[in-house]
Scaffold this active site. Sequence first.
Site, PDB file in Angstrom:
ATOM      1  N   LYS A  28     -11.254  69.489  11.438  1.00 29.32           N
ATOM      2  CA  LYS A  28     -11.873  68.606  12.435  1.00 29.32           C
ATOM      3  C   LYS A  28     -11.713  69.164  13.847  1.00 29.32           C
ATOM      4  CE  LYS A  28     -11.571  64.022  10.252  1.00 29.32           C
ATOM      5  NZ  LYS A  28     -12.971  63.644  10.555  1.00 29.32           N
ATOM      6  N   LYS A  61      16.828  64.288   7.680  1.00 35.04           N
ATOM      7  CA  LYS A  61      16.405  63.380   8.756  1.00 35.04           C
ATOM      8  C   LYS A  61      16.549  61.928   8.315  1.00 35.04           C
ATOM      9  CE  LYS A  61      12.886  62.778  12.301  1.00 35.04           C
ATOM     10  NZ  LYS A  61      11.675  63.355  12.932  1.00 35.04           N
ATOM     11  N   GLU A 147       1.546  64.151  12.791  1.00 39.06           N
ATOM     12  CA  GLU A 147       1.924  64.128  14.209  1.00 39.06           C
ATOM     13  C   GLU A 147       1.152  65.221  14.936  1.00 39.06           C
ATOM     14  OE1 GLU A 147       6.012  63.999  16.726  1.00 39.06           O
ATOM     15  OE2 GLU A 147       5.565  65.909  15.767  1.00 39.06           O
ATOM     16  N   GLU A 162      13.290  75.700  26.009  1.00 36.84           N
ATOM     17  CA  GLU A 162      14.287  74.628  25.980  1.00 36.84           C
ATOM     18  C   GLU A 162      14.795  74.393  24.565  1.00 36.84           C
ATOM     19  OE1 GLU A 162      15.921  70.545  25.789  1.00 36.84           O
ATOM     20  OE2 GLU A 162      14.200  71.380  24.714  1.00 36.84           O
ATOM     21  N   HIS A 163      13.891  74.463  23.585  1.00 35.29           N
ATOM     22  CA  HIS A 163      14.264  74.250  22.184  1.00 35.29           C
ATOM     23  C   HIS A 163      15.264  75.317  21.720  1.00 35.29           C
ATOM     24  CE1 HIS A 163      13.681  72.895  18.035  1.00 35.29           C
ATOM     25  NE2 HIS A 163      13.580  74.170  17.686  1.00 35.29           N
TER      26      HIS A 163
END
Length: 213
Positions: A28, A61, A147, A162-163
């Site tokens: 898409k 998680k 997501e 930063e990660h």
Amino acid sequence: MEIKKSVLYEWKNLFKIYKFALDEVNTKLNILNEDFQFIHQHNPIEHLNSRIKTPESTMEKLARKGLEPTLENAKKYIHDIAGIRITCSFITDIYSIYELIRKQDDINILQIKDYIKQPKPNGYKSLHLIIDVPIFLTDRVEKVKVEIQIRTIAMDFWASLEHKIYYKFDKAIPASLRNELKEAADSANYLDERMEKIKTEVDLYARPQLVKG
């Protein structure tokens, strides 16, 4: 985390549906990008990256959330098993892409987090969407969550750095580095604003002049 082979098979069987969802959404987005380019002579999407969490990381998680590591809980409570990151050149492109997604009849936007208008305290900026999309299987239709993170190139560069630092220091980043990262985030934002201004000026010059008559 050690997982029995039979359990792992069930999880992998579930996760193939998330792969189908990524294929659907990627298709898409590529179509929308090409069509936008044809109409406006500008492509809002520079890069698309997608990934699927592993069963192991999803179970971990769930455990951090205090939930049982079941397939049902994964589907209900973990919204980023399938993830797509869209990188674009300008801040206005981010909202153009959002509008294109919003207008798709078969995409349902479940959640919006705008960290561009309201950045995180550390300077992080991005537009986060949780959507669901119907996946037509041989015996049923499944609505699958995906997501989507939409950022400029500058935002993405900062977030990637930063990660890496975040995990290098095991999440305990020294205060001096935190301050430098915040300053770098401010610099990235300044660059985005300057580039947006330049784009606006270029667009003005590119407009066909009115013919006097």
